[in-house]
Design a protein around this motif. Structure first.
Motif, PDB file in Angstrom:
ATOM      1  N   VAL A   7       3.517   7.929 -12.720  1.00  0.00           N
ATOM      2  CA  VAL A   7       4.668   8.049 -11.441  1.00  0.00           C
ATOM      3  C   VAL A   7       4.944   9.602 -10.769  1.00  0.00           C
ATOM      4  N   GLU A   8       5.275   9.964 -12.530  1.00  0.00           N
ATOM      5  CA  GLU A   8       6.456  11.890 -11.945  1.00  0.00           C
ATOM      6  C   GLU A   8       4.696  13.048 -10.945  1.00  0.00           C
ATOM      7  N   SER A   9       3.505  12.637 -11.307  1.00  0.00           N
ATOM      8  CA  SER A   9       2.460  13.463 -10.228  1.00  0.00           C
ATOM      9  C   SER A   9       2.835  12.944  -8.914  1.00  0.00           C
ATOM     10  N   ALA A  10       2.630  11.772  -8.710  1.00  0.00           N
ATOM     11  CA  ALA A  10       2.770  11.783  -7.947  1.00  0.00           C
ATOM     12  C   ALA A  10       3.979  11.392  -6.267  1.00  0.00           C
ATOM     13  N   VAL A  11       5.129  11.711  -7.493  1.00  0.00           N
ATOM     14  CA  VAL A  11       6.335  12.193  -6.921  1.00  0.00           C
ATOM     15  C   VAL A  11       6.346  13.442  -6.709  1.00  0.00           C
ATOM     16  N   GLU A  12       5.422  14.357  -7.320  1.00  0.00           N
ATOM     17  CA  GLU A  12       5.981  15.740  -6.996  1.00  0.00           C
ATOM     18  C   GLU A  12       4.678  16.071  -5.799  1.00  0.00           C
ATOM     19  N   ALA A  13       3.550  15.378  -5.853  1.00  0.00           N
ATOM     20  CA  ALA A  13       2.807  15.518  -4.618  1.00  0.00           C
ATOM     21  C   ALA A  13       4.181  14.918  -3.225  1.00  0.00           C
ATOM     22  N   ILE A  14       4.346  14.706  -3.205  1.00  0.00           N
ATOM     23  CA  ILE A  14       5.066  13.780  -2.565  1.00  0.00           C
ATOM     24  C   ILE A  14       6.972  15.068  -1.757  1.00  0.00           C
ATOM     25  N   LYS A  15       6.948  15.664  -2.853  1.00  0.00           N
ATOM     26  CA  LYS A  15       7.596  16.636  -3.000  1.00  0.00           C
ATOM     27  C   LYS A  15       6.691  17.869  -1.892  1.00  0.00           C
ATOM     28  N   MET A  16       5.645  18.382  -2.600  1.00  0.00           N
ATOM     29  CA  MET A  16       4.704  18.888  -2.169  1.00  0.00           C
ATOM     30  C   MET A  16       4.262  19.738  -0.705  1.00  0.00           C
ATOM     31  N   GLY A  17       4.735  18.048  -0.412  1.00  0.00           N
ATOM     32  CA  GLY A  17       3.704  17.765   1.579  1.00  0.00           C
ATOM     33  C   GLY A  17       3.001  16.979   1.188  1.00  0.00           C
ATOM     34  N   ALA A  18       2.208  16.380   0.821  1.00  0.00           N
ATOM     35  CA  ALA A  18       1.525  15.345   0.431  1.00  0.00           C
ATOM     36  C   ALA A  18       1.738  13.905   1.323  1.00  0.00           C
ATOM     37  N   GLU A  19       1.079  13.618   2.123  1.00  0.00           N
ATOM     38  CA  GLU A  19       0.971  12.620   3.256  1.00  0.00           C
ATOM     39  C   GLU A  19       1.545  11.412   2.867  1.00  0.00           C
ATOM     40  N   GLU A  20       0.972  11.161   1.378  1.00  0.00           N
ATOM     41  CA  GLU A  20       0.650   9.760   0.933  1.00  0.00           C
ATOM     42  C   GLU A  20       0.067   9.608  -0.621  1.00  0.00           C
ATOM     43  N   TYR A  21      -0.080   8.679  -1.401  1.00  0.00           N
ATOM     44  CA  TYR A  21      -0.998   8.656  -2.841  1.00  0.00           C
ATOM     45  C   TYR A  21      -0.893   7.329  -3.597  1.00  0.00           C
ATOM     46  N   VAL A  22      -2.040   7.160  -3.947  1.00  0.00           N
ATOM     47  CA  VAL A  22      -2.903   5.907  -3.981  1.00  0.00           C
ATOM     48  C   VAL A  22      -2.989   5.993  -6.127  1.00  0.00           C
ATOM     49  N   THR A  23      -2.705   4.803  -6.600  1.00  0.00           N
ATOM     50  CA  THR A  23      -2.852   4.709  -7.429  1.00  0.00           C
ATOM     51  C   THR A  23      -4.261   4.226  -8.551  1.00  0.00           C
ATOM     52  N   LYS A  24      -4.958   5.000  -9.532  1.00  0.00           N
ATOM     53  CA  LYS A  24      -6.269   3.858  -9.769  1.00  0.00           C
ATOM     54  C   LYS A  24      -5.774   2.861 -10.771  1.00  0.00           C
ATOM     55  N   PRO A  25      -6.310   2.239 -10.565  1.00  0.00           N
ATOM     56  CA  PRO A  25      -7.141   1.458  -9.806  1.00  0.00           C
ATOM     57  C   PRO A  25      -6.182   0.806  -8.667  1.00  0.00           C
ATOM     58  N   PHE A  26      -7.521   1.085  -6.832  1.00  0.00           N
ATOM     59  CA  PHE A  26      -6.796   0.883  -5.609  1.00  0.00           C
ATOM     60  C   PHE A  26      -8.093  -0.072  -5.429  1.00  0.00           C
ATOM     61  N   ARG A  27      -7.283  -0.906  -4.183  1.00  0.00           N
ATOM     62  CA  ARG A  27      -8.443  -1.644  -3.667  1.00  0.00           C
ATOM     63  C   ARG A  27      -8.411  -0.695  -2.406  1.00  0.00           C
ATOM     64  N   ASN A  28      -9.833  -1.021  -2.230  1.00  0.00           N
ATOM     65  CA  ASN A  28     -10.670  -0.055  -0.767  1.00  0.00           C
ATOM     66  C   ASN A  28      -9.543  -0.137   0.414  1.00  0.00           C
ATOM     67  N   ASP A  29      -9.500  -1.176   0.290  1.00  0.00           N
ATOM     68  CA  ASP A  29      -8.887  -1.571   1.498  1.00  0.00           C
ATOM     69  C   ASP A  29      -7.656  -1.418   1.474  1.00  0.00           C
ATOM     70  N   ASP A  30      -6.818  -1.361   1.058  1.00  0.00           N
ATOM     71  CA  ASP A  30      -5.738  -0.695   1.303  1.00  0.00           C
ATOM     72  C   ASP A  30      -5.624   1.167   1.224  1.00  0.00           C
ATOM     73  N   LEU A  31      -6.919   2.085   0.506  1.00  0.00           N
ATOM     74  CA  LEU A  31      -6.818   3.471   1.312  1.00  0.00           C
ATOM     75  C   LEU A  31      -7.829   3.042   2.607  1.00  0.00           C
ATOM     76  N   ILE A  32      -8.589   2.705   3.341  1.00  0.00           N
ATOM     77  CA  ILE A  32      -8.432   2.630   3.785  1.00  0.00           C
ATOM     78  C   ILE A  32      -7.140   2.452   5.399  1.00  0.00           C
ATOM     79  N   ARG A  33      -6.388   1.257   4.986  1.00  0.00           N
ATOM     80  CA  ARG A  33      -5.014   0.730   5.649  1.00  0.00           C
ATOM     81  C   ARG A  33      -4.523   2.325   5.645  1.00  0.00           C
ATOM     82  N   ILE A  34      -4.288   3.391   5.084  1.00  0.00           N
ATOM     83  CA  ILE A  34      -3.602   3.785   4.193  1.00  0.00           C
ATOM     84  C   ILE A  34      -4.547   5.649   5.340  1.00  0.00           C
ATOM     85  N   VAL A  35      -5.856   5.818   5.796  1.00  0.00           N
ATOM     86  CA  VAL A  35      -5.918   6.673   5.920  1.00  0.00           C
ATOM     87  C   VAL A  35      -6.129   6.082   7.354  1.00  0.00           C
TER      88      VAL A  35
END
Length: 456
Positions: free
Chosen positions: A85-113
């Protein structure tokens, strides 16, 4: 097509993501480590980067830092391990649009993209729309140059743009006559109305009159309806008659009537219609000479030539080549989503030495071609050698080792150097022998003798 980059060290996951995203219609590249990922991000313009945080060589957060450091217009989606979680929060603070956590559903990632890409497309369309609303072909932004010749052109544009006086724009093919006409229109009170360019040489002579003035229903076989001519389409705006020297005498008479009476008559019509339009003309010929030859009406020439703008060839304004080169690189970087920084020193030397018979248009084509061929950040000689003749500045003088007659060898070398320097001086001055003599520091008579002796 939108371009995506997938950075993932797990080969199976990387290949699956590439397949799924390509199925969605995206152009997708894939790499396996952070070092290669960084090289791709800095050399290509990606709309979206999908990267794992944990990577060999360089981690995902380090890659994300490139976005701010290099002012990249690229979205980032980071893939984190379960519980990070810490890495994900840091990524958002640094300007990432979104993050996904392994394991993830392919449909979820495609929806985000798809969501991110849809938003970016809307953002891009809004930007284009705003630019279209605000677009003005001001000479300071769209006609590039710092040379004395171009500063004189800018001065004339500034003085006459606000008036309705006819302007004759002359210059060789490729010098930018239509761009000057657009600058005159978009800096005039008529800028909110149409700018209508017509290439007189491109329309068959038997169709020119109906194109210019339109035709009435039943004017000829096939005229089943009424047609509005280009002069009426330009109502309130500006019309550019390009290659005016190609116009037939009969049409010249009718154009003269438009200039005098501000009226047009459709082919087959009985009545005339009043038109409010500013007329600009352009030619790559010396129109005064065409008048003397009897090819162009003298009265029409003086009507069109109220103000004359004579555009210099690129050969006559070589100091503008670096500015123009940067301008075209910026233009095609945006069009092709590239990040080419410029040309190297050898290329600039070659561009400055070339004679440019096709003028600015040829330079633009050379830069566009070179940019599409360039794989790195800098255009080099390999990218332009098929387009222009690259000159060699060095003068080779061979001195045989066994040569005993040094006086004779020296005389031959002197002749070779003189011939080459005279050739270069003539080329630099566009074959102006008086100016070439001044550059060489010799008299005009002496130069003429040498040209004759050396058969230059």
């Amino acid at each position: 097509m939108q371009r995506l980059l997938v950075i993932e060290d797990e080969e199976h996951l990387r290949e699956v993501l590439i397949y799924l995203l390509e199925e969605e219609g995206y152009l997708v590249d894939g790499v396996k480590d952070g070092i290669e990922g960084e090289n791709r991000i800095l050399s290509m313009a990606y709309d979206l980067v999908i990267t794992d945080i944990k990577l060999p060589g360089k981690d995902g957060l380090s890659l994300l830092e490139l976005k701010e450091k290099h002012h990249l217009n690229t979205a980032f989606v980071l893939i984190t391990s379960y519980g990070s979680v810490e890495s994900a929060v840091e990524a958002i603070k640094m300007g990432a649009e979104e993050y996904v956590t392994k394991p993830f559903r392919n449909d979820d990632l495609i929806r985000i993209v798809n969501r991110i890409m849809k938003y970016r497309q809307m953002e891009r369309e809004n930007k284009v729309y705003r630019q279209a609303l605000e677009e003005k072909y001001t000479f300071s932004e769209n006609v590039i140059g710092k040379s004395k010749a171009m500063r004189n052109v800018f001065d004339i544009i500034e003085k006459v743009a606000s008036y309705d006086a006819s302007v004759l724009i002359s210059g060789d093919s490729g010098t930018g006559k239509e761009m000057i006409a657009r600058a005159l229109h978009f800096n005039s009170p008529r800028h909110k109305h149409h700018f209508v360019p017509i290439n007189c040489a491109a329309i068959p002579e038997n169709l020119l009159e109906s194109e210019f003035f339109g035709y009435a229903k039943g004017a000829f076989t096939g005229a089943v309806g009424e047609k509005t001519g280009l002069f009426q389409q330009a109502e309130g705006g500006t019309i550019l008659l390009d290659e005016i020297s190609e116009m037939s005498h009969s049409l010249q008479v009718k154009l003269l009537r438009v200039l005098q009476d501000k009226e047009v008559r459709k082919v087959g019509a009985l009545e005339t219609s009043v038109v409010d339009v500013r007329i600009l003309a352009a030619t790559n010929k010396q129109l005064k000479e065409e008048v003397e030859k009897g090819n162009f009406r003298e009265d029409l020439y003086y009507r069109l030539n109220v103000v004359n703008i004579d555009l210099p060839s690129l050969q006559q304004r070589k100091e503008d080549i670096p500015l123009l080169t940067d301008h075209f690189i910026d233009k095609y970087n945006q069009r092709y989503q590239r990040r080419v920084k410029g040309v190297n020193r050898e290329v600039m030397t070659a561009l400055l030495q070339y004679s440019w018979p096709g003028n600015v248009r040829e330079l633009e084509h050379v830069i566009e071609s070179a940019l599409t061929l360039c794989e790195g950040e800098w255009i080099d000689l390999r990218h332009i050698q098929d387009k222009i003749q690259i000159q060699n500045n060095e003068i080779d003088i061979m001195i045989p080792q066994e040569e005993r007659n040094l006086k004779k060898t020296l005389e031959k070398a002197k002749i070779k150097i003189e011939k080459e320097m005279i050739r270069r001086a003539l080329e630099e001055t566009n074959q102006n022998r008086t100016e070439a003599a001044r550059l060489l520091g010799i008299s005009h008579r002496s130069l003429m003798y040498k040209i004759s002796d050396y058969e230059i």
